[in-house]
Design an enzyme around this catalytic site. Structure first.
Site, PDB file in Angstrom:
ATOM      1  N   ASP A 111       0.813  -1.214   0.000  1.00  0.00           N
ATOM      2  CA  ASP A 111       0.000   0.000   0.000  1.00  0.00           C
ATOM      3  C   ASP A 111       0.846   1.265   0.000  1.00  0.00           C
ATOM      4  OD1 ASP A 111       0.885  -0.543   2.593  1.00  0.00           O
ATOM      5  OD2 ASP A 111      -1.091  -1.054   3.325  1.00  0.00           O
ATOM      6  N   ASN A 138      -7.944  -2.630  14.118  1.00  0.00           N
ATOM      7  CA  ASN A 138      -9.307  -2.986  13.690  1.00  0.00           C
ATOM      8  C   ASN A 138      -9.289  -4.203  12.758  1.00  0.00           C
ATOM      9  OD1 ASN A 138      -8.291  -2.010  11.298  1.00  0.00           O
ATOM     10  ND2 ASN A 138      -9.716  -0.292  11.110  1.00  0.00           N
ATOM     11  N   HIS A 184      -7.533  -4.685  10.072  1.00  0.00           N
ATOM     12  CA  HIS A 184      -7.278  -4.508   8.631  1.00  0.00           C
ATOM     13  C   HIS A 184      -5.985  -5.233   8.248  1.00  0.00           C
ATOM     14  CE1 HIS A 184      -5.021  -0.445   9.484  1.00  0.00           C
ATOM     15  NE2 HIS A 184      -4.120  -1.385   9.304  1.00  0.00           N
ATOM     16  N   GLU A 228      -9.922  -2.042   5.132  1.00  0.00           N
ATOM     17  CA  GLU A 228     -10.581  -1.747   6.392  1.00  0.00           C
ATOM     18  C   GLU A 228     -11.806  -2.653   6.572  1.00  0.00           C
ATOM     19  OE1 GLU A 228      -8.893  -0.035   8.333  1.00  0.00           O
ATOM     20  OE2 GLU A 228      -8.543   2.045   7.733  1.00  0.00           O
TER      21      GLU A 228
HETATM   22  C1  F6R Z   1       1.304  -1.384   6.119  1.00  0.00           C
HETATM   23  C2  F6R Z   1       0.028  -2.106   6.187  1.00  0.00           C
HETATM   24  C3  F6R Z   1      -0.796  -2.075   7.428  1.00  0.00           C
HETATM   25  C4  F6R Z   1       0.028  -2.280   8.695  1.00  0.00           C
HETATM   26  C5  F6R Z   1      -0.869  -2.193   9.924  1.00  0.00           C
HETATM   27  C6  F6R Z   1      -0.070  -2.324  11.203  1.00  0.00           C
HETATM   28  O1  F6R Z   1       1.922  -1.578   4.859  1.00  0.00           O
HETATM   29  O2  F6R Z   1      -0.367  -2.683   5.223  1.00  0.00           O
HETATM   30  O3  F6R Z   1      -1.777  -3.076   7.344  1.00  0.00           O
HETATM   31  O4  F6R Z   1       0.654  -3.533   8.640  1.00  0.00           O
HETATM   32  O5  F6R Z   1      -1.544  -0.986   9.931  1.00  0.00           O
HETATM   33  O6  F6R Z   1       0.777  -1.209  11.333  1.00  0.00           O
HETATM   34  P1  F6R Z   1       1.949  -1.201  12.421  1.00  0.00           P
HETATM   35  O7  F6R Z   1       2.905  -2.260  12.044  1.00  0.00           O
HETATM   36  O8  F6R Z   1       2.559   0.168  12.326  1.00  0.00           O
HETATM   37  O9  F6R Z   1       1.300  -1.469  13.748  1.00  0.00           O
END
Ligand code: F6R
Length: 234
Positions: free
Chosen positions: A62, A128, A130, A135
């Site tokens: 992403d 959440n 995701h 989401e």
């Molecule tokens: C990032 C991504 C997100 C993160 C998730 C956890 O490329 O795809 O799904 O893996 O938001 O973020 P952190 O690791 O910062 O807790």
């Protein structure tokens, strides 16, 4: 789902590093990569190693919509800083956060994914549940999409920006269908703030309201947890 629990995030990340080693030895060439705090230790282990990715392709999950690749908080900058500048890959791909023709950018990324089927995909998980930036409520049929980030995600990511108002409200993300096509998925989750999402992912019903729960239907997923993230598992 295979669940592996370690005392610390560092120990878990070391094991995930060994999965990369193994994958390369077995001929894997295409890696799906994540950003955020979770994979930082993994990327440190990789950059400190002598593993050779010069024949490998990386596709990131992403990118924030509206940030240029050289913005300090873009995911392109994150990947260059933590991995690509120190461990060269043959080619790396990430959505273009400044794309003006959104449909063309989604099509471009989907074509790249079709041309480069992912051997090993790294995932983090949001509080959440995701995965990527898919989401709660995202359709399991989606390929790359432009996503409206939820308040929970914006608040969680505000720590990287000067203020919450600076966090982009949209992002390009590989879709759930794209992620599910990866041959092998390693999901990493560390810390107490992920414990409920981890429980819902592993023990809850499979539902698009908990995007990570769809991974229960994937034939080859390994979940790497530290003890805090595993603390609510029964
Ligand atoms: C990032 C991504 C997100 C993160 C998730 C956890 O490329 O795809 O799904 O893996 O938001 O973020 P952190 O690791 O910062 O807790």
């Amino acid at each position: 789902m295979d669940i592996k629990i370690f005392d610390t995030a560092k120990e878990a990340s070391k094991e995930v590093f060994h999965e990369f080693e193994q994958a390369l030895a077995n001929g894997a060439t295409t890696f799906g990569l994540a950003t955020g705090s979770t994979p930082e230790d993994l990327y440190e282990y990789i950059t400190a190693s002598d593993l050779d990715f010069s024949d490998a392709t990386a596709l990131n999950l992403d990118e924030y919509y509206g940030l240029s690749a050289d913005h300090p908080e873009s995911y392109a900058t994150f990947m260059n800083k933590h991995l690509f500048s120190k461990k060269p890959f043959k080619e790396t791909f990430i959505p273009n956060g400044l794309a003006t023709d959104v449909e063309a950018e989604l099509a471009r990324y989907n074509t790249l994914l079709d041309e480069h089927p992912i051997d090993l995909q790294i995932l983090g998980i949001g509080q959440n549940a995701h995965i990527g930036f898919n989401e709660p409520g995202s359709s399991r049929e989606t390929k790359t999409q432009l996503v409206d980030l939820t308040d929970s995600t914006i608040q969680a990511n505000a720590r990287f920006f000067d203020s919450v108002e600076d966090v982009p409200t949209q992002a390009f993300s590989m879709g759930l269908a794209s992620i599910m096509q990866s041959k092998h998925i390693l999901l990493l989750a560390f810390g107490e703030s992920k414990a409920q999402a981890v429980k819902d992912m592993i023990e809850g019903p499979v539902t698009e309201d908990v995007p990570a729960s769809l991974l229960q239907e994937h034939p080859n997923v390994t979940v790497y947890l530290d003890s805090a993230a595993a603390s609510l598992l029964s």
